[in-house]
Design a protein around this motif. Structure first.
Motif, PDB file in Angstrom:
ATOM      1  N   TYR A  33      12.474  27.327   7.256  1.00  0.00           N
ATOM      2  CA  TYR A  33      13.504  26.898   6.288  1.00  0.00           C
ATOM      3  C   TYR A  33      14.310  25.778   6.660  1.00  0.00           C
ATOM      4  O   TYR A  33      15.159  25.077   5.964  1.00  0.00           O
ATOM      5  CB  TYR A  33      14.674  28.069   6.014  1.00  0.00           C
ATOM      6  N   MET A  34      13.976  24.830   7.648  1.00  0.00           N
ATOM      7  CA  MET A  34      14.478  23.800   8.245  1.00  0.00           C
ATOM      8  C   MET A  34      13.845  22.417   7.519  1.00  0.00           C
ATOM      9  O   MET A  34      12.762  22.294   7.344  1.00  0.00           O
ATOM     10  CB  MET A  34      14.296  23.554   9.642  1.00  0.00           C
ATOM     11  N   LYS A  35      14.635  21.644   7.179  1.00  0.00           N
ATOM     12  CA  LYS A  35      14.487  20.386   6.224  1.00  0.00           C
ATOM     13  C   LYS A  35      13.162  19.423   7.128  1.00  0.00           C
ATOM     14  O   LYS A  35      13.693  18.893   8.150  1.00  0.00           O
ATOM     15  CB  LYS A  35      15.385  19.638   5.751  1.00  0.00           C
ATOM     16  N   VAL A  36      12.221  19.164   6.721  1.00  0.00           N
ATOM     17  CA  VAL A  36      11.196  18.484   7.286  1.00  0.00           C
ATOM     18  C   VAL A  36      11.584  16.874   7.165  1.00  0.00           C
ATOM     19  O   VAL A  36      12.070  16.444   5.908  1.00  0.00           O
ATOM     20  CB  VAL A  36       9.591  18.749   6.646  1.00  0.00           C
ATOM     21  N   ARG A  57      18.869  22.694   5.852  1.00  0.00           N
ATOM     22  CA  ARG A  57      17.838  23.503   5.232  1.00  0.00           C
ATOM     23  C   ARG A  57      16.849  22.752   4.229  1.00  0.00           C
ATOM     24  O   ARG A  57      17.399  21.727   3.285  1.00  0.00           O
ATOM     25  CB  ARG A  57      18.626  24.663   4.457  1.00  0.00           C
ATOM     26  N   GLU A  58      15.965  23.199   4.121  1.00  0.00           N
ATOM     27  CA  GLU A  58      15.023  22.599   3.235  1.00  0.00           C
ATOM     28  C   GLU A  58      15.387  22.969   1.944  1.00  0.00           C
ATOM     29  O   GLU A  58      15.228  24.130   1.131  1.00  0.00           O
ATOM     30  CB  GLU A  58      13.368  23.049   3.275  1.00  0.00           C
ATOM     31  N   GLU A  59      15.912  22.056   1.192  1.00  0.00           N
ATOM     32  CA  GLU A  59      16.180  22.416  -0.535  1.00  0.00           C
ATOM     33  C   GLU A  59      15.154  22.165  -1.622  1.00  0.00           C
ATOM     34  O   GLU A  59      15.101  22.419  -2.520  1.00  0.00           O
ATOM     35  CB  GLU A  59      17.585  21.358  -0.658  1.00  0.00           C
ATOM     36  N   ASN A  60      14.023  21.329  -0.970  1.00  0.00           N
ATOM     37  CA  ASN A  60      12.971  21.109  -1.892  1.00  0.00           C
ATOM     38  C   ASN A  60      11.959  22.216  -2.133  1.00  0.00           C
ATOM     39  O   ASN A  60      11.417  22.619  -1.142  1.00  0.00           O
ATOM     40  CB  ASN A  60      11.999  19.755  -1.617  1.00  0.00           C
ATOM     41  N   LEU A  61      11.785  22.656  -3.282  1.00  0.00           N
ATOM     42  CA  LEU A  61      11.142  23.932  -3.514  1.00  0.00           C
ATOM     43  C   LEU A  61       9.528  23.876  -2.950  1.00  0.00           C
ATOM     44  O   LEU A  61       9.020  24.601  -2.499  1.00  0.00           O
ATOM     45  CB  LEU A  61      10.926  24.449  -5.091  1.00  0.00           C
ATOM     46  N   ASP A  62       8.928  22.686  -3.241  1.00  0.00           N
ATOM     47  CA  ASP A  62       7.507  22.524  -3.028  1.00  0.00           C
ATOM     48  C   ASP A  62       7.303  22.364  -1.536  1.00  0.00           C
ATOM     49  O   ASP A  62       6.299  23.143  -1.126  1.00  0.00           O
ATOM     50  CB  ASP A  62       6.885  21.345  -3.898  1.00  0.00           C
ATOM     51  N   VAL A  63       8.339  21.810  -0.963  1.00  0.00           N
ATOM     52  CA  VAL A  63       8.050  21.515   0.500  1.00  0.00           C
ATOM     53  C   VAL A  63       8.290  23.005   1.058  1.00  0.00           C
ATOM     54  O   VAL A  63       7.636  23.398   2.134  1.00  0.00           O
ATOM     55  CB  VAL A  63       9.062  20.709   1.144  1.00  0.00           C
ATOM     56  N   LEU A  64       9.129  23.704   0.625  1.00  0.00           N
ATOM     57  CA  LEU A  64       9.725  25.034   1.431  1.00  0.00           C
ATOM     58  C   LEU A  64       8.521  26.111   1.012  1.00  0.00           C
ATOM     59  O   LEU A  64       8.065  26.634   2.138  1.00  0.00           O
ATOM     60  CB  LEU A  64      10.972  25.571   0.625  1.00  0.00           C
ATOM     61  N   LEU A  65       7.842  25.809  -0.225  1.00  0.00           N
ATOM     62  CA  LEU A  65       6.682  26.880  -0.261  1.00  0.00           C
ATOM     63  C   LEU A  65       5.685  26.332   0.652  1.00  0.00           C
ATOM     64  O   LEU A  65       4.880  27.425   1.070  1.00  0.00           O
ATOM     65  CB  LEU A  65       6.253  26.773  -1.968  1.00  0.00           C
ATOM     66  N   ASP A  79      14.978  31.131  -5.613  1.00  0.00           N
ATOM     67  CA  ASP A  79      15.593  30.879  -6.774  1.00  0.00           C
ATOM     68  C   ASP A  79      16.641  29.845  -6.441  1.00  0.00           C
ATOM     69  O   ASP A  79      16.873  28.868  -7.436  1.00  0.00           O
ATOM     70  CB  ASP A  79      16.024  32.307  -7.165  1.00  0.00           C
ATOM     71  N   ILE A  80      17.225  29.894  -5.279  1.00  0.00           N
ATOM     72  CA  ILE A  80      18.378  28.859  -5.078  1.00  0.00           C
ATOM     73  C   ILE A  80      17.898  27.362  -4.844  1.00  0.00           C
ATOM     74  O   ILE A  80      18.654  26.400  -4.945  1.00  0.00           O
ATOM     75  CB  ILE A  80      19.188  29.488  -3.982  1.00  0.00           C
ATOM     76  N   ARG A  81      16.306  27.317  -4.866  1.00  0.00           N
ATOM     77  CA  ARG A  81      15.804  25.980  -4.759  1.00  0.00           C
ATOM     78  C   ARG A  81      15.250  25.806  -6.176  1.00  0.00           C
ATOM     79  O   ARG A  81      15.059  24.445  -6.470  1.00  0.00           O
ATOM     80  CB  ARG A  81      14.510  25.963  -4.107  1.00  0.00           C
ATOM     81  N   LYS A  82      15.262  26.672  -7.063  1.00  0.00           N
ATOM     82  CA  LYS A  82      14.872  26.298  -8.678  1.00  0.00           C
ATOM     83  C   LYS A  82      15.927  25.914  -9.498  1.00  0.00           C
ATOM     84  O   LYS A  82      16.101  25.208 -10.138  1.00  0.00           O
ATOM     85  CB  LYS A  82      14.394  27.572  -9.171  1.00  0.00           C
ATOM     86  N   TYR A  83      17.365  26.624  -9.115  1.00  0.00           N
ATOM     87  CA  TYR A  83      18.416  26.627  -9.919  1.00  0.00           C
ATOM     88  C   TYR A  83      19.549  25.761  -9.196  1.00  0.00           C
ATOM     89  O   TYR A  83      20.217  26.572  -8.588  1.00  0.00           O
ATOM     90  CB  TYR A  83      18.906  27.835 -10.332  1.00  0.00           C
ATOM     91  N   GLY A  84      19.663  24.712  -9.518  1.00  0.00           N
ATOM     92  CA  GLY A  84      20.836  23.793  -8.896  1.00  0.00           C
ATOM     93  C   GLY A  84      20.695  23.419  -7.545  1.00  0.00           C
ATOM     94  O   GLY A  84      21.806  23.803  -6.623  1.00  0.00           O
ATOM     95  N   SER A  85      19.669  23.190  -6.788  1.00  0.00           N
ATOM     96  CA  SER A  85      19.287  23.272  -5.372  1.00  0.00           C
ATOM     97  C   SER A  85      20.242  21.787  -5.212  1.00  0.00           C
ATOM     98  O   SER A  85      20.376  20.964  -5.895  1.00  0.00           O
ATOM     99  CB  SER A  85      18.064  22.971  -5.201  1.00  0.00           C
ATOM    100  N   CYS A  86      20.645  21.753  -3.721  1.00  0.00           N
ATOM    101  CA  CYS A  86      21.306  20.759  -3.067  1.00  0.00           C
ATOM    102  C   CYS A  86      20.965  20.626  -1.591  1.00  0.00           C
ATOM    103  O   CYS A  86      20.765  21.676  -1.351  1.00  0.00           O
ATOM    104  CB  CYS A  86      22.578  20.561  -3.576  1.00  0.00           C
ATOM    105  N   PRO A  87      21.142  19.468  -1.030  1.00  0.00           N
ATOM    106  CA  PRO A  87      21.531  19.553   0.307  1.00  0.00           C
ATOM    107  C   PRO A  87      22.357  20.461   0.966  1.00  0.00           C
ATOM    108  O   PRO A  87      23.410  20.492   0.560  1.00  0.00           O
ATOM    109  CB  PRO A  87      21.628  18.212   0.716  1.00  0.00           C
ATOM    110  N   HIS A  88      21.848  21.348   1.919  1.00  0.00           N
ATOM    111  CA  HIS A  88      22.857  22.066   2.631  1.00  0.00           C
ATOM    112  C   HIS A  88      22.575  22.387   3.953  1.00  0.00           C
ATOM    113  O   HIS A  88      21.350  22.176   4.458  1.00  0.00           O
ATOM    114  CB  HIS A  88      23.046  23.343   1.843  1.00  0.00           C
ATOM    115  N   SER A  89      23.215  22.694   4.930  1.00  0.00           N
ATOM    116  CA  SER A  89      23.272  22.980   6.340  1.00  0.00           C
ATOM    117  C   SER A  89      23.929  23.964   6.772  1.00  0.00           C
ATOM    118  O   SER A  89      24.995  24.613   6.344  1.00  0.00           O
ATOM    119  CB  SER A  89      23.506  21.774   7.130  1.00  0.00           C
TER     120      SER A  89
END
Length: 477
Positions: free
Chosen positions: A378-381, A407-415, A433-443
């Motif tokens: 789940y960590m942002k690349v 956290r990785e907020e990009n759905l494709d990268v996370l998948l 789902d929270i990457r599909k609907y209104g995702s944002c940078p978060h930590s």
């Protein structure tokens, strides 16, 4: 007449006042001087009775551990070591403690022995101090987040997901272990279980906290977590507590700022509000250090170490910089490390972390931008596709005390990361789902609560900072 707590009595020192004190006997000298403690503070109150007013058989019942009530007048003490004492007019025994069998005799006991009688060790000076400080650390954490308008979120203790991907979890089941229901293929049929699926005790509340943060803005969890890791070290428990904030619209630097501010707040609070308990633990540590060879002694006392952590900013360096420091260090070149650092990508061990903190920088260190292959899915690349926006905070004597990341907020990268690490996407549909609907940078990050208590108390073993430690082969009390 209402009971007066000893901490109140000692702070007010109202000579001439008649008081009722209730507590446990710490010592009884010359059939006259009773030292009483009620747990409200480190110090005892001395109660002085006229032994001529009491039968000798009654006086023999006043032994260490006895619970009693004394009524008397506060007077200026004639002896050294206390400003006031109680001139006793009435005494009542609630419960005696057999002097021959009571385990806490007036002598020094080893911590190993006290772990065997964890139900009684609260009564010792050391553990009374430790657990009052543990309360203060807990309160400081809640006050820190409350003052910053975080919402306290209660995340599940029973879960069907493994946040860390470690697989070392305790199963929760109501199935008959002797005759569990089976599927046609011979596997255990968890459809027949209470939750109709395989469930475990949680290893982290992070994933659920992320859901809360992406609606409430900033939340934190503070609850028990469990790891079925067969590890008998001074740093590991099977049941422990974690503090896990999650913040929307926060990047890695915001995360580091928040974590550093929280740690400094906790330490400052303990230094201000736990002075007497800290001083006792500090003095005990100095005595223990004096018994060690000079080259193995700590350079700072407990209180000096705490003060040093709030005096300066923490050092912040990348994992890559840390690897270069470690590769070129004397312990590494002379092969003194148990795990020799040979190349970039190595997973740092406690000995490496403590070298950076205690020898190289001599202050807390925040490491960031770790190799993605040794960190969670789940960590942002980062843009280099080699590292992730992870950060660990390292403390002297402890090593890692906080681990976190953007956290990785990009759905494709996370998948893609989940596929790389064999994390089943279908079981974490809600997380995706929270990457599909209104995702944002978060930590967010996780603080090992017991490691924090261990640091501020100076205790060498994590089993001594939790009331009833759960470790392999031990679930007593």
């Amino acid at each position: 007449m209402q009971r007066t707590r000893i901490d109140v009595l000692l702070s007010e020192q109202s000579v001439g006042q008649t008081v009722v004190v209730k507590g446990w006997v710490k010592s009884f000298r010359n059939n006259q001087f009773i030292s009483i403690n009620d747990g409200s503070c480190f110090d005892n109150i001395q109660a002085v009775l006229n032994r001529e007013n009491y039968d000798i058989d009654f006086l023999k019942t006043i032994t260490p551990g006895t619970a009693l009530k004394v009524v008397g007048t506060i007077v200026a003490s004639q002896g050294s070591g206390q400003a006031i004492e109680i001139d006793v007019t009435e005494i009542e025994i609630y419960g005696t403690a057999n002097a021959e069998t009571y385990p806490l005799q007036p002598k020094k006991h080893s911590k190993e022995f006290l772990r065997e009688i964890a139900h009684l060790r609260f009564r010792t000076n050391t553990f009374g101090a430790v657990f009052r400080i543990r309360h203060a650390v807990s309160f400081a954490i809640h006050s820190f987040f409350n003052d910053r308008k975080f919402y306290y979120l209660h995340t599940p203790i029973i879960t069907a997901s493994d946040a860390e991907g470690a697989g070392e979890m305790f199963r929760v089941s109501t199935l008959d272990l002797a005759q569990p229901p089976k599927t046609e293929s011979g596997d255990i049929d968890f459809k027949a279980d209470f939750f109709e699926r395989e469930t475990h005790l949680t290893v982290s509340g992070q994933l659920e906290a992320e859901l809360g943060a992406l609606a409430l803005g900033q939340v934190y969890t503070f609850g028990p977590t469990f790891r079925a890791e067969n590890s008998n070290t001074s740093r590991h428990l099977a049941e422990f507590w974690m503090v896990e904030p999650e913040v929307a619209f926060a990047d890695l630097h915001d995360n580091m700022d928040l974590a550093e501010a929280m740690l400094k707040h906790i330490i400052s609070y303990v230094l201000e509000h736990c002075q007497r308990d800290l001083q006792f633990l500090n003095d005990e540590q100095i005595k223990e250090e004096s018994q060690k060879p000079k080259n193995q002694r700590s350079e700072l006392s407990l209180i000096e170490r705490l003060q040093s952590c709030i005096a300066d900013d923490f050092v912040r360096i990348s994992y890559t910089e840390a690897i270069e420091i470690l590769k070129n260090s004397k312990p590494n070149k002379k092969k003194k490390f148990n795990y020799i650092i040979e190349e970039w990508g190595a997973d740092l061990q406690s000995e490496h972390e403590r070298y950076l903190v205690e020898k190289h920088f001599k202050k807390p260190v925040i490491l960031f931008d770790y190799p993605k292959d040794i960190k969670a899915f789940y960590m942002k690349v980062n843009e280099d596709n080699k590292t992730v926006r992870a950060m660990d905070i390292l403390f002297p004597g402890i090593g890692e005390i906080i681990g976190g990341s953007q956290r990785e907020e990009n759905l494709d990268v996370l998948l893609a990361r989940m596929e790389e690490m064999d994390v089943p996407a279908e079981e974490l549909y809600w997380y995706l789902d929270i990457r599909k609907y209104g995702s944002c940078p978060h930590s967010g990050y996780g603080l090992g609560f017991e490691r924090m208590v261990q640091f501020v108390t100076g205790m060498g073993n994590i089993r001594d900072v939790i009331p009833f430690p759960r470790t392999p082969g031990n679930a007593a009390f």
